[in-house]
Write an enzyme that holds these catalytic residues in place. Structure first.
Site, PDB file in Angstrom:
ATOM      1  N   CYS A 158      -3.259  -9.550  19.717  1.00 55.26           N
ATOM      2  CA  CYS A 158      -4.669  -9.928  19.583  1.00 55.26           C
ATOM      3  C   CYS A 158      -5.087 -10.713  20.808  1.00 55.26           C
ATOM      4  O   CYS A 158      -4.359 -11.611  21.256  1.00 55.26           O
ATOM      5  CB  CYS A 158      -4.875 -10.779  18.320  1.00 55.26           C
ATOM      6  SG  CYS A 158      -6.567 -11.396  18.110  1.00 55.26           S
ATOM      7  N   TYR A 160      -5.821  10.650   5.015  1.00 52.38           N
ATOM      8  CA  TYR A 160      -4.456  10.815   4.535  1.00 52.38           C
ATOM      9  C   TYR A 160      -4.476  11.782   3.354  1.00 52.38           C
ATOM     10  O   TYR A 160      -5.533  12.187   2.868  1.00 52.38           O
ATOM     11  CB  TYR A 160      -3.838   9.452   4.203  1.00 52.38           C
ATOM     12  CG  TYR A 160      -3.755   8.567   5.423  1.00 52.38           C
ATOM     13  CD1 TYR A 160      -3.160   9.042   6.595  1.00 52.38           C
ATOM     14  CD2 TYR A 160      -4.284   7.280   5.436  1.00 52.38           C
ATOM     15  CE1 TYR A 160      -3.097   8.250   7.736  1.00 52.38           C
ATOM     16  CE2 TYR A 160      -4.223   6.492   6.573  1.00 52.38           C
ATOM     17  CZ  TYR A 160      -3.633   6.983   7.722  1.00 52.38           C
ATOM     18  OH  TYR A 160      -3.576   6.213   8.855  1.00 52.38           O
ATOM     19  N   CYS A 188     -12.333 -13.590  15.462  1.00 50.03           N
ATOM     20  CA  CYS A 188     -12.214 -12.231  15.988  1.00 50.03           C
ATOM     21  C   CYS A 188     -13.551 -11.834  16.606  1.00 50.03           C
ATOM     22  O   CYS A 188     -14.610 -12.127  16.057  1.00 50.03           O
ATOM     23  CB  CYS A 188     -11.857 -11.272  14.854  1.00 50.03           C
ATOM     24  SG  CYS A 188     -12.061  -9.517  15.251  1.00 50.03           S
ATOM     25  N   ARG A 223     -15.784  -5.582   9.223  1.00 56.69           N
ATOM     26  CA  ARG A 223     -16.317  -6.577  10.167  1.00 56.69           C
ATOM     27  C   ARG A 223     -16.837  -7.816   9.450  1.00 56.69           C
ATOM     28  O   ARG A 223     -17.929  -8.303   9.702  1.00 56.69           O
ATOM     29  CB  ARG A 223     -17.389  -5.964  11.055  1.00 56.69           C
ATOM     30  CG  ARG A 223     -16.869  -4.899  11.992  1.00 56.69           C
ATOM     31  CD  ARG A 223     -16.726  -5.380  13.422  1.00 56.69           C
ATOM     32  NE  ARG A 223     -17.997  -5.631  14.046  1.00 56.69           N
ATOM     33  CZ  ARG A 223     -18.275  -6.711  14.769  1.00 56.69           C
ATOM     34  NH1 ARG A 223     -17.383  -7.664  14.924  1.00 56.69           N
ATOM     35  NH2 ARG A 223     -19.445  -6.851  15.333  1.00 56.69           N
ATOM     36  N   GLY A 269      -9.422  -9.060   7.787  1.00 54.21           N
ATOM     37  CA  GLY A 269      -8.219  -8.526   8.401  1.00 54.21           C
ATOM     38  C   GLY A 269      -8.011  -9.061   9.795  1.00 54.21           C
ATOM     39  O   GLY A 269      -7.177  -9.936  10.044  1.00 54.21           O
ATOM     40  N   GLN A 316       0.842  -1.189   0.000  1.00 51.79           N
ATOM     41  CA  GLN A 316       0.000   0.000   0.000  1.00 51.79           C
ATOM     42  C   GLN A 316       0.884   1.248   0.000  1.00 51.79           C
ATOM     43  O   GLN A 316       1.623   1.487   0.950  1.00 51.79           O
ATOM     44  CB  GLN A 316      -0.907   0.000   1.230  1.00 51.79           C
ATOM     45  CG  GLN A 316      -1.942   1.108   1.246  1.00 51.79           C
ATOM     46  CD  GLN A 316      -2.804   1.035   2.490  1.00 51.79           C
ATOM     47  OE1 GLN A 316      -2.354   1.368   3.581  1.00 51.79           O
ATOM     48  NE2 GLN A 316      -4.046   0.598   2.338  1.00 51.79           N
ATOM     49  N   LYS A 373     -22.923  -7.365  22.172  1.00 49.34           N
ATOM     50  CA  LYS A 373     -21.700  -8.113  22.451  1.00 49.34           C
ATOM     51  C   LYS A 373     -21.912  -9.627  22.404  1.00 49.34           C
ATOM     52  O   LYS A 373     -21.123 -10.394  22.946  1.00 49.34           O
ATOM     53  CB  LYS A 373     -21.146  -7.715  23.822  1.00 49.34           C
ATOM     54  CG  LYS A 373     -20.654  -6.283  23.886  1.00 49.34           C
ATOM     55  CD  LYS A 373     -20.059  -5.941  25.237  1.00 49.34           C
ATOM     56  CE  LYS A 373     -18.775  -6.683  25.503  1.00 49.34           C
ATOM     57  NZ  LYS A 373     -18.165  -6.303  26.795  1.00 49.34           N
ATOM     58  N   GLN A 388      -8.871  -4.684  21.527  1.00 50.01           N
ATOM     59  CA  GLN A 388      -7.917  -4.545  22.623  1.00 50.01           C
ATOM     60  C   GLN A 388      -6.470  -4.687  22.162  1.00 50.01           C
ATOM     61  O   GLN A 388      -5.596  -3.947  22.624  1.00 50.01           O
ATOM     62  CB  GLN A 388      -8.216  -5.571  23.718  1.00 50.01           C
ATOM     63  CG  GLN A 388      -9.495  -5.293  24.488  1.00 50.01           C
ATOM     64  CD  GLN A 388      -9.721  -6.271  25.637  1.00 50.01           C
ATOM     65  OE1 GLN A 388      -8.783  -6.872  26.161  1.00 50.01           O
ATOM     66  NE2 GLN A 388     -10.979  -6.451  26.027  1.00 50.01           N
TER      67      GLN A 388
END
Length: 644
Positions: A362, A168, A340, A294, A316, A101, A430, A345
Site C-alpha cells: 500500500c 467466478y 486510503c 470506496r 477494505g 470466503q 483526485k 498502486q
C-alpha cells in the site's frame, strides 16, 4: 466525533460482532505456493483484528484442489485445517471474529497454468477449445463446497462466505450474460440459479446451525449484454435466503468488461458508488446487507449505517492503509487515520505484478505483509536528521523517525507540505490526494516534528546547522525542452497549470500522453477547451495502472479529447504544434501548448557532496533519486527511517 451507529454490536445466528466494520476478502498472494496459510498472512489479519475490526473475512479460499491457483488461500484438503486454525486463533486472540470466503474460480488472471480450469460454456481459445464444465464436474464442485465449509467449521471460523460474484464460477452460471448453456443449468432464470443454489445447500448442510452464511453477490452486471439486472439479483437473493444465506455482501463488477473497475475501484470512481444498490437490495429482500465500494472514512461509514442504507460496511483498502482504522475511529481520533486514496498502486497493481512483487502492499502503508518481521524499534541513540523536502516521502520519513525517537526536521522550499501529491490532487477526481497530503502534513506536525517552510537547503545552511544524518527527498521537477519556434505560442508546464499559477486560452495541445498529460487533458477538456494530446509511444497512459487507465481513457473519450500516439513534436508554428506521425509531418492546430513530458530529479549533488566530504550519512530517496510512482518514494522513505 462519535460514531454511535458504526460502533454498535450485532448478533447473526450464533455470531456476535462488536461493531459494523468488516475487512473483506481481498486477495493478498500471501498464501503459500499450494495455498497453505503462512505466518505472513496470519500477522496481516492479526494486525487488523487488533486494530478493532469486527470481522475479518479470509480471501478467496479455493475449495477444489485441481483448480486451485498458486498463492491463493486453499481450504480444499483436510491438511489445510491446521493452518487455518492457527489463523482463526490469532484473529480471536486479537479480539476479532473470523470468516472465510469459499471460492471456485473460472479462467482468471493469475491462474496457475497447471490448474484445471472450469468454464460455464465451451470457450474457443484459438488453438484449442476449453470444454464447458460437465454435469459430473458440477456435482464434484458442489461437493467440494460442502467439504470446504465443513473444514472451515473445524478450523474455528465464525462464519463462511459463498463467493457468487466477479465472474467466478457461481456468478458465471447465474448471469444470463455469461451462461449460454442449453441444459438444465442454463437458459431460464430458474435454471441459471440451479448451480449456486446447490452450492449454498451443500454449504449450509455442512456447517453448524448457529454459524452464519454470508454471500458475496454482484448488485448487477455492468457493461454486459443480457447480464443480471438488480431485480434478478433481488429475486436470487430471496431464493438464497430460503436455502440458508443470512447476510448479503453487495459488490459489483466483472473482469471481462470495463466494469472490472468496480471490483477494486480507483479514485476515479465516486466514493460510496454502490451503496444505493445495497440499500435497494436490503429493502427488497429484508436481509442483513453489507455496503461495499470506496467507503474509506468513518464519517462516511457512520452515515450509511445511521441512514439504514446497510447493516454493515466493508472498509477494505481503508484498513490496508491503516490497520488501526477502527480503533482510531472508535476512540474519536479520526484525524489520526491514514486514509486510503484509491490509487490502486499497491493493492490491485501490486497484486497483478507477480514478477516484481510477491504480495500486495500500500502506498500509505509499506508495513503490509511485514507486520511481524518489521517493527518500529525505539532508538537508544537519537539522531538529529535533516529531511530536505516535505512531500510524501519526506513526511513518511519524518513520521517513522519520530515514532522511533529520532529528532527529524523538515525543510520545505514551498509554503505547504505534500509535494506533488498536492499537484496531483488538483486534477479532476483526485481531490482525495490533496486532502490526504494536507492531513499527513498536519499529522506529522502534530507529532512535534519541526517544519521550516519556504526554506531551501543549501551548503551554507548545512554549515550553519549540526545534523547527524541527512535525507534528501527534494522530489522532481517538470522536464523542459527547447523546440524551434516555441516563442510563437503560449507554453506552460503541467505543474504550473494544475497548481493554478499559469493558465491557457483557446484550443490546447498537450505534449506528453503519460499520467500527467492525460490528467491535464481531462482538466482542460472539463473546462471546455478543445484538447489534443501528442504522445511518442504507441499507447497513451502506459504509466497508469490497468483500472485507472480504463477510467481515464473512458473519460477522455467522453470529453472528445484527441489523442495522437506514435507522434513526435518537432516544432512550434504560428498555427500550432508540428509533429511527425508514422513518417508524415503535420500540424496540430492549437492556441496554447502544455508541456507534460515527465519529470527529472532535482539536482542536489552539492548537498550530497558536502555530506560525503564531511562524513555525514546522506540518503537520497523517492523522486530525488529517480522520478517514479509515489509508491516507490514512500517505500524508500519508510525503509530508510525504519533502519536508520
Amino acid at each position: 466525533m462519535k460514531f454511535n451507529n458504526l460502533f454498535t454490536s450485532c448478533d447473526i445466528r450464533g455470531l456476535h460482532l462488536k461493531n459494523r466494520i468488516i475487512l473483506p476478502a481481498m486477495g493478498t498472494r500471501m498464501a503459500g505456493e499450494k495455498g497453505e496459510i503462512t505466518p505472513r498472512l496470519i500477522a496481516y489479519h492479526k494486525a487488523r483484528a487488533k486494530g478493532g475490526c469486527a470481522l475479518n473475512i479470509v480471501e478467496v479460499a479455493a475449495v477444489h484442489t485441481p483448480s486451485a491457483p498458486a498463492h491463493f488461500v486453499s481450504i480444499s484438503e483436510d491438511s489445510y485445517i491446521e493452518g487455518h486454525k492457527k489463523l482463526t486463533d490469532a484473529i480471536h486472540e486479537a479480539g476479532g471474529k473470523a470468516g472465510v470466503q469459499l471460492w471456485q474460480g473460472s479462467i482468471a488472471v493469475g491462474m496457475d497454468p497447471k490448474a484445471k480450469m472450469f468454464v460455464v460454456n465451451d470457450l474457443n481459445l484459438g488453438q484449442y477449445t476449453l470444454p464447458a464444465i460437465t454435469i459430473e464436474e458440477i456435482k464434484e464442485v458442489v461437493e467440494a463446497y460442502g467439504k470446504g465449509a465443513k473444514r472451515a467449521a473445524l478450523a474455528g471460523y465464525d462464519c463462511v462466505e459463498f463467493h457468487c460474484a466477479h465472474n467466478y464460477l457461481p456468478h458465471s452460471f447465474l448471469s444470463g450474460g455469461l451462461n449460454h448453456r442449453t441444459d438444465e443449468y442454463g437458459g431460464s432464470f430458474e435454471n441459471r440459479c440451479r448451480f449456486p443454489l446447490e452450492c449454498i445447500r451443500e454449504i449450509r448442510k455442512n456447517i453448524p446451525e448457529d454459524m452464519p452464511l454470508f454471500m458475496r453477490i454482484d448488485a448487477q452486471d455492468d457493461c454486459l449484454p443480457n447480464g443480471l439486472s438488480i431485480d434478478e439479483v433481488v429475486a436470487f437473493c430471496k431464493l438464497a435466503q430460503k436455502e440458508g444465506v443470512d447476510v448479503l455482501d453487495v459488490s459489483r463488477g466483472n473482469i471481462i468488461t470495463p466494469a472490472t473497475v468496480y471490483e477494486v475501484p480507483p479514485l476515479d470512481i465516486p466514493r460510496g458508488f454502490n451503496v444505493s444498490n445495497a440499500e435497494k437490495i436490503r429493502k427488497e429482500t429484508g436481509m442483513l446487507t453489507i455496503a461495499v465500494g470506496r467507503i474509506n472514512t468513518p464519517e462516511q461509514a457512520e452515515e450509511i449505517i445511521a441512514n439504514e442504507q446497510a447493516d454493515f460496511v466493508v472498509v477494505g483498502r481503508g484498513q490496508l492503509a491503516d490497520s488501526e482504522f477502527c480503533l482510531k475511529a472508535e476512540e474519536g481520533r479520526s484525524q489520526d487515520i491514514v486514509n486510503c486514496v484509491g490509487c490502486n498502486q499497491g493493492c490491485y497493481d501490486g497484486f497483478c505484478d507477480v514478477v516484481n512483487r510477491p504480495f500486495i502492499t500500500c502506498l500509505r502503508n509499506p508495513m503490509i505483509g511485514h507486520e511481524e518481521e518489521w517493527t518500529i524499534e525505539p532508538i537508544k541513540d537519537p539522531k538529529r536528521v535533516a529531511i530536505i523536502g516535505g512531500g510524501m516521502a519526506g513526511l513518511e520519513a519524518a513520521k517513522v523517525l519520530k515514532e522511533r525517537g529520532h529528532l527529524p526536521e523538515i525543510f520545505e522550499a514551498s509554503n505547504q507540505l505534500g509535494g506533488q501529491f498536492i499537484t496531483a490532487g488538483k486534477a479532476p477526481g483526485k481531490q482525495e490526494m490533496e486532502v490526504a497530503a494536507d492531513n499527513f502534513g498536519k499529522q506529522v506536525e502534530a507529532m512535534g516534528v519541526p517544519v521550516h517552510y519556504e526554506t531551501k537547503v543549501d551548503v551554507a545552511l548545512l554549515e550553519k546547522e549540526t545534523f547527524d544524518q541527512v535525507i534528501v527527498a527534494a522530489g522532481a521537477e517538470p522536464i523542459k525542452i527547447t523546440l524551434p519556434g516555441q516563442e510563437k505560442k503560449h507554453i506552460v508546464d503541467s505543474h504550473s497549470l494544475l497548481n493554478g499559477t499559469e493558465n491557457v486560452e483557446g484550443s490546447v495541445c498537450v505534449i506528453g500522453g503519460g499520467l500527467v498529460g492525460l490528467e491535464v487533458a481531462d482538466y482542460l477538456a472539463g473546462k471546455g477547451h478543445e484538447v489534443h494530446v501528442v504522445e511518442m509511444q504507441d499507447e497513451a497512459g502506459k504509466d497508469l495502472g490497468n483500472l485507472r487507465k480504463i477510467c481515464v481513457n473512458g473519460k477522455l473519450k467522453q470529453l472528445h479529447v484527441d489523442i495522437l500516439c506514435n507522434s513526435k513534436c518537432v516544432a512550434i508554428t504560428n498555427d500550432g504544434v508540428q509533429i511527425e506521425n508514422n513518417g508524415e509531418t503535420k500540424v496540430v492546430a492549437c492556441d496554447s501548448v502544455v508541456m507534460a513530458i515527465g519529470a527529472r530529479s532535482r539536482d542536489t549533488s552539492d548537498i550530497q557532496a558536502y555530506c560525503e566530504n564531511h562524513q555525514i550519512p546522506v540518503y537520497v530517496i523517492g523522486d530525488a533519486k529517480k522520478a517514479r510512482r509515489a509508491l516507490n518514494a514512500v517505500e524508500e522513505a519508510f525503509e530508510v527511517a525504519r533502519t536508520l
